[in-house]
Design a protein around this motif. Structure first.
Motif, mmCIF file in Angstrom:
data_model
loop_
_atom_site.group_PDB
_atom_site.id
_atom_site.type_symbol
_atom_site.label_atom_id
_atom_site.label_comp_id
_atom_site.label_asym_id
_atom_site.label_seq_id
_atom_site.Cartn_x
_atom_site.Cartn_y
_atom_site.Cartn_z
ATOM 1 N N THR A 52 0.834 -1.258 0.202
ATOM 2 C CA THR A 52 -0.264 -0.100 -0.182
ATOM 3 C C THR A 52 0.654 1.319 -0.050
ATOM 4 N N ARG A 53 2.039 1.111 0.006
ATOM 5 C CA ARG A 53 3.196 2.170 0.472
ATOM 6 C C ARG A 53 4.648 2.155 -0.440
ATOM 7 N N ALA B 297 4.915 4.776 -2.619
ATOM 8 C CA ALA B 297 5.714 6.288 -1.774
ATOM 9 C C ALA B 297 6.341 6.215 -1.149
ATOM 10 N N THR B 298 7.141 5.248 -1.056
ATOM 11 C CA THR B 298 8.536 5.059 -0.273
ATOM 12 C C THR B 298 9.123 5.674 -1.039
ATOM 13 N N TRP C 40 2.564 13.056 1.410
ATOM 14 C CA TRP C 40 1.891 11.389 0.618
ATOM 15 C C TRP C 40 2.367 10.380 1.507
ATOM 16 N N TYR C 41 3.467 9.889 1.441
ATOM 17 C CA TYR C 41 3.954 8.835 2.642
ATOM 18 C C TYR C 41 3.550 8.618 3.776
ATOM 19 N N SER D 44 -0.264 7.550 3.430
ATOM 20 C CA SER D 44 -0.316 6.330 3.116
ATOM 21 C C SER D 44 -0.578 5.242 4.288
ATOM 22 N N TYR D 45 -0.595 6.355 5.824
ATOM 23 C CA TYR D 45 -0.570 5.184 6.988
ATOM 24 C C TYR D 45 -1.981 5.169 7.530
ATOM 25 N N ARG E 89 -5.692 6.932 2.373
ATOM 26 C CA ARG E 89 -5.121 6.638 1.585
ATOM 27 C C ARG E 89 -5.933 6.116 0.372
#
Length: 162
Positions: free
Chosen positions: A99-100, A103-104, A140-141, A144-145, A150
């Motif tokens: 899911t991230r 972004a990461t 964004w990262y 994403s949590y 999200r």
């Protein structure tokens, strides 16, 4: 006799290995209070570096370089601060979660490209572009949590892709 059997079969060595690993894990595990203090310290250092970077931005000749260094180091410290809360392995696993992962990857790429543009390529316009991308990718990262956010971002981006 049982002791002899366990030594000859290697069971005792396995138990000793387990005990050593458990002892090392116990010795390296931080308490909750220490984790909170580490998180706060690392986050404050990161925030301080970011503010310091903005303050030195307008110094003649070296201002942009110092800004890029302090801002990027501040983001790295802020990212590492969460490792105190979750632990480094859990943090890395979550960063690489499906899911991230994108972004990461974008966030870490922007961190590296910012420093490359400033020091290797010596292109400060490009470095400032990467700083802006750092801000967007770090946001964004971070978002994403949050599961609801999200999904909202995914829907929002889907509107522009179609």
């Amino acid at each position: 006799m049982d002791k002899l059997k366990s030594v000859l079969s290697g069971e005792e060595a396995r138990r000793d290995d387990r005990n050593v690993v458990q002892q090392l894990n116990k010795a390296s595990t931080l308490g909750w209070g220490t984790r909170i203090k580490g998180f706060i310290a690392c986050f404050v250092v990161g925030g301080g570096c970011t503010v310091l970077g903005v303050c030195v931005l307008f110094l003649p000749k070296i201002g942009i370089t110092l800004f890029i260094v302090f801002y990027t180091f501040g983001n790295i410290c802020a990212l590492c601060s969460t490792m105190f809360l979750m632990g480094p392995m859990k943090q890395l696993k979550r960063m690489c979660d499906k899911t991230r992962a994108l972004a990461t990857t974008i966030m870490l790429t922007c961190l590296v490209l910012t420093l490359c543009a400033a020091f290797w390529w010596k292109n400060f316009g490009l470095a400032l572009l990467f700083v802006i991308l750092q801000v967007l990718s770090f946001t964004w990262y971070s978002l994403s949590y949050i599961p609801c956010v999200r999904e909202a971002i995914t829907r929002f981006l889907a509107m522009f892709i179609k």
